[in-house]
Scaffold this motif. Structure first.
Motif, mmCIF file in Angstrom:
data_model
loop_
_atom_site.group_PDB
_atom_site.id
_atom_site.type_symbol
_atom_site.label_atom_id
_atom_site.label_comp_id
_atom_site.label_asym_id
_atom_site.label_seq_id
_atom_site.Cartn_x
_atom_site.Cartn_y
_atom_site.Cartn_z
ATOM 1 N N ASP A 1 -30.675 -31.745 -22.699
ATOM 2 C CA ASP A 1 -31.349 -33.121 -23.250
ATOM 3 C C ASP A 1 -30.320 -34.063 -22.474
ATOM 4 O O ASP A 1 -30.803 -35.273 -22.455
ATOM 5 N N TRP B 1 -34.359 -37.277 -24.576
ATOM 6 C CA TRP B 1 -34.022 -38.061 -25.813
ATOM 7 C C TRP B 1 -32.605 -37.756 -26.414
ATOM 8 O O TRP B 1 -32.011 -36.653 -26.045
ATOM 9 N N CYS C 1 -33.486 -42.667 -31.082
ATOM 10 C CA CYS C 1 -33.208 -41.314 -30.133
ATOM 11 C C CYS C 1 -33.184 -41.635 -28.708
ATOM 12 O O CYS C 1 -33.111 -40.836 -27.856
ATOM 13 N N THR C 2 -33.787 -43.085 -28.153
ATOM 14 C CA THR C 2 -34.079 -43.093 -26.880
ATOM 15 C C THR C 2 -33.760 -44.661 -26.447
ATOM 16 O O THR C 2 -33.846 -45.426 -27.389
ATOM 17 N N CYS D 1 -39.999 -42.061 -33.839
ATOM 18 C CA CYS D 1 -40.365 -41.788 -32.557
ATOM 19 C C CYS D 1 -41.724 -40.822 -32.591
ATOM 20 O O CYS D 1 -42.583 -40.475 -31.756
ATOM 21 N N ARG D 2 -41.352 -39.649 -33.351
ATOM 22 C CA ARG D 2 -42.408 -38.425 -33.546
ATOM 23 C C ARG D 2 -43.765 -39.028 -33.673
ATOM 24 O O ARG D 2 -44.642 -38.574 -33.146
ATOM 25 N N MET E 1 -39.425 -35.277 -24.932
ATOM 26 C CA MET E 1 -38.074 -35.751 -25.453
ATOM 27 C C MET E 1 -37.074 -35.041 -24.429
ATOM 28 O O MET E 1 -36.203 -35.851 -24.026
ATOM 29 N N GLY F 1 -35.945 -35.936 -32.428
ATOM 30 C CA GLY F 1 -36.755 -36.952 -32.956
ATOM 31 C C GLY F 1 -36.529 -37.726 -34.129
ATOM 32 O O GLY F 1 -35.777 -36.736 -35.192
#
Ligand SMILES: Cc1cc2nc3c(=O)[nH]c(=O)nc-3n(C[C@H](O)[C@H](O)[C@H](O)COP(=O)(O)OP(=O)(O)OC[C@H]3O[C@@H](n4cnc5c(N)ncnc54)[C@H](O)[C@@H]3O)c2cc1C
Ligand code: SF4
Length: 809
Positions: free
Chosen positions: A55, A513, A484-485, A522-523, A508, A518
């Protein structure tokens, strides 16, 4: 004035945080020199798990780059460990021969991984999980070998194992005890964890003791004490850490398990201090960053001659950073004779919560599957709050009570911590947002350190930004989609299209991400953009939807649900009304109400009754809960009204039938009136149609809610067919161009009516394309969700069956 010379041994997380705290307090006081054994600037060791799991990259986890050292006048020697300290002359000697004088010396040498002294432990392919080099070895090994064994079923072992799975290695975890993470979890939580990880592909060998590591030069497998054998091309030992105190004991400092320090982080030698994992305070050497950062603050105060109460120990808590697993553990989590516990165990949702109480105070907790209560519980533990007068439901609210949709940050007190790693509380963040004009999570992290370590609090920081500035102010900035981003909605949606991404996890992973699972922001957005891009192929991820959309009904403030059947154009008949009345009687529905959208709302329905009510009704879902086309309200029109110029009911029904069940960025309400008297209130709808002599007027961007806005006249159209085409093009452009959760009223204002007109009314090619895209989306619509549930027993069990709740005191 000559500066005092400060030397730091160890360029890791605790040491450099201490230097940052010193610079904040008195930037010109010291001439600072740092020696680091590793050949990197200071990096976030915690995030190694995320590098291994694919990630983040190594560059992403650098906390202080080389410029930072230079800009702060710090002399940095990397890849050059200190090998000798001359206390008498106040000098240190490095491996590369550098001799450096000090007035104050800090040991922050961290820990070494503990390697089991097994025969064969020195073979190639036997490593630990502690630094960038270990990560690089695992990634490289996975390119040539397939079988990995991790010795140790604790936090580090499981994070390593998850990373190895992501690297496509067959991963076996060997644990000496009969349950995982025994130092943080009790048996039920540990069982759930094991089951979830097994589903992810991890294999476990419990109560196993390794006897030797077999192989020639390179490891080939593990032999266990019970005589069994496991093939392995890579062995990761994750069985604990040992404070790195060799240099300190050679220097003559008092050491036990680690370097012994007092409340001011002073060692037994004058002007020599220790912080971090290498320090032992009151018999405890801590292995998590939160306590180490608290130590760093105390030492900074002490060195800068600021008043300090000293360090008095910390409460330990843990979160596992493995995707698909939410786990929190803090304090005393095992039952003792003098403790009592509140437990909730929901086997259907995979949720386990335990709060341990002693002398009317919360002293520990284990949360599995849903960790949203963790900030509140941690705060209660830290404050030693007396809970004798508190209702148990307040200490541990049920899932439904928690799923109001409101972020937990709203009800937090100002002195409650949001970022536990860095000890940053809500009030501090709100003050920084207001005083320093912060508008993004990255800004908040930069100014307050919140979110700078494990990153688990970033969704809360993002919610706090919205709560402080308002959603609109936040969305007007180039605002990341969520904590998350760093990417905005537009950038994520563009990347999905450009890279043709197909799954949430893929988005992600590919877009880097920061949190593995998440968040609630965001999800759902990613799910929407994925469906938009590939309407035919994409399988909706219902776990990413909000509770109302997951269960296809609207949750009410008492935990019951409301049911609104579809009545096209607001028209009904005796048969439908009879069914509604009979069903309401049968299920004792407490209230029937006519809605503002001209439908009938059955209020107060229990969740477990929903599937049978839908079956008995035999009507379609009215989608009153969804980010979708809602109702089309109509006036009585030309057939009955003496002012009517058009068939508003017929047109309303046609529109509703054409666009029902279509996903949109936010809810879309429509209305058709047959004359400008506008009895269906077309002027405050997302799309409002008004009949005039020989034509239809189309209004867009109206909103009758909190942000009251009259719709703008978009165009005047002669035929019904052309009206439906223009609505198709408009709705599709809104679907493609607006950000998830942006109402048409906000979208129209943001991009401008003229622009939308130019796309839909003037650009023939684009209009055609939009209509085609809309037709594809309409063809790919799912069938009615209520019918689907009534035909699907597994879904009924999964989503509607009464949960088994065990509450024991
Ligand atoms: C994979 C992983 C995941 C983790 N996850 C979490 C988590 O989720 N939450 C949490 O709170 N903690 C977590 N931790 C623990 C956390 O990273 C440590 O507690 C923290 O890094 C300790 O900081 P430190 O400065 O004491 O030691 P370190 O960060 O290890 O720094 C010590 C540095 O000193 C150097 N050094 C040693 N001897 C010398 C010498 N003689 N001369 C010069 N340099 C020397 C070392 O090479 C090292 O670079 C995790 C750790 C790992 C490995
Ligand atoms: S909008 Fe016009 S046509 Fe429709 S009911 Fe009202 S007055 Fe009659």
């Amino acid at each position: 004035m000559t500066k005092e010379k400060l030397v730091l041994i160890g360029n890791g997380m605790a040491g450099i945080r201490t230097i940052e705290e010193i610079l904040k307090r008195d930037p010109d006081r010291f001439e600072i020199t740092v020696f680091g054994k590793e050949s990197h600037p200071n990096y976030n060791r915690i995030a190694l798990s995320s590098v291994l799991q694919g990630d983040s990259s190594v560059e992403d986890i650098i906390l202080n780059d080389y410029d930072w050292y230079e800009n702060n006048g710090i002399k940095l020697y990397t890849g050059d460990p200190v090998v000798k300290v001359d206390k008498r002359r106040k000098k240190i000697h490095s491996k590369n021969g550098i001799v450096c004088e000090y007035d104050h010396l800090i040991f922050a040498t961290g820990s070494n991984p503990f390697m089991l002294p097994l025969p064969g432990a020195d073979k190639e392919g036997v490593i630990a999980f502690r630094d960038i080099k270990d990560c690089e070895t695992m990634i490289e090994t996975s390119k040539h070998y397939k079988k990995a064994a991790v010795i140790g079923g604790g936090l580090l072992g499981l994070e390593a194992a998850r990373g190895l799975l992501n690297l496509n290695m067959e991963t076996e975890v060997i644990h000496i005890f009969d349950y995982l993470m025994e130092r943080q979890l009790d048996a039920p939580a540990s069982d759930m964890l094991r089951r979830d990880l097994e589903e992810q592909g991890m294999r476990f060998h419990m109560s196993k003791q390794t006897e030797m590591i077999k192989g020639k030069d390179r490891v080939e497998g593990l032999k266990f004490k019970d005589g069994s054998f496991l093939e392995a091309d890579l062995v990761v030992m994750a069985v604990g850490i040992k404070p790195n105190i060799e240099l300190a004991s050679d220097t003559g400092l008092k050491t036990e398990r680690a370097i012994v320090v007092n409340d001011y982080m002073e060692t037994s030698a004058k002007d020599i201090y220790a912080v971090g994992e290498c320090a032992e305070h009151n018999g405890i050497a801590y292995g998590l960053v939160a306590p180490l950062y608290e130590q760093g603050k105390v030492l900074a105060d002490h060195l800068c001659s600021k008043e300090t109460e000293g360090y008095h120990g910390s409460l330990m808590y843990t979160k596992l950073k493995v995707s698909g697993v939410d786990l929190f553990s803090a304090g005393q989590f095992q039952d003792e004779e003098d403790t009592r516990a509140i437990r909730v165990h929901d086997e259907f949702e995979g949720i386990y919560k335990k709060v341990v109480v002693k002398d009317n105070k919360v002293v520990g907790s284990v949360l599995y599957g849903d960790t949203s209560d963790s900030p509140r519980l941690l705060d209660m533990m830290k404050k030693g709050q007396d809970i004798s007068d508190m209702n148990k439901a307040v200490i541990l609210p049920s899932e439904d009570e928690n799923s109001s949709g409101e972020s937990p940050v709203i009800s937090m007190e100002d002195d409650e911590q949001i970022c536990d790693c860095n000890g940053v509380c809500k009030g501090e963040i709100v003050e920084a947002i207001n005083n320093d004009g912060l508008s993004t999570v990255a800004d908040v992290t930069k100014h307050t350190n919140a979110g700078r370590s494990c990153g688990g609090c970033k969704p809360l920081v993002s919610d706090l930004l919205s709560a402080t500035l308002g959603d609109e102010a936040v969305s007007n900035q180039k605002e990341p989609m969520c904590g998350c981003t760093d990417l905005s909605h537009d950038e994520v949606s563009e990347a999905i299209k450009e890279k043709q991404l197909s799954f949430t996890r893929e988005v992600m992973n590919v877009l880097g991400w920061e949190s593995e699972e998440g968040c609630s922001k965001c999800r759902p957005a990613i799910n929407y953009y994925l469906g938009l891009n590939k309407p035919e192929e994409y399988e909706d991820d219902h776990t990413s939807r909000f509770i109302n959309e997951r269960v296809h009904a609207n949750i009410q403030n008492d935990g019951t649900y409301s049911v609104v059947p579809r009545m096209y154009g607001g028209v009904t008949d005796p048969d439908q009304l009879r069914k509604i009345a009979d069903t309401a009687d049968k299920y004792e529905v407490p209230m029937l109400k006519v809605t503002g959208g001209q439908r009938i709302d059955m209020l107060g329905v229990n969740k477990e009754d929903l599937p049978s009510i839908w079956k008995d009704l035999g009507m379609n879902s009215g989608y009153a809960y969804a980010k979708s086309i809602r109702t089309v309200k109509t006036c009585v029109g030309e057939d009955f009204c003496r002012f009517g110029t058009q068939d508003s009911i017929g047109m309303g029904i046609q529109i509703e039938k054409k666009f029902e069940r279509l996903n949109t960025p936010h809810k879309v309400k429509m209305a058709v009136s047959a004359c400008p008297r506008n009895c269906a209130e077309s002027g405050i709808k997302d799309i409002g149609i008004v009949g005039v002599e020989g034509a239809w007027e189309m209004y867009v961007g109206g909103n009758g809610g909190v942000d009251l806005r009259g719709g703008d006249l978009f165009c005047k159209i002669e035929t019904g067919e052309e009206l439906l085409d223009t609505m198709s093009a408009f709705l599709q452009y809104y679907r493609e161009d607006a950000r998830y959760l942006e109402r048409t009223s906000h979208w129209v204002e943001r991009v401008g009516l003229d622009h939308i007109r130019s796309v839909i009314l003037e650009d023939e090619e684009k209009r055609k394309q939009l209509i085609e895209n809309m037709e594809r989306a309409l063809r790919a619509r799912p069938k009615d969700p209520w019918a689907e549930v009534t035909e699907n027993e597994a879904k009924q069990k999964e989503l509607y069956e009464k949960k088994q709740l065990e509450v024991i005191q």
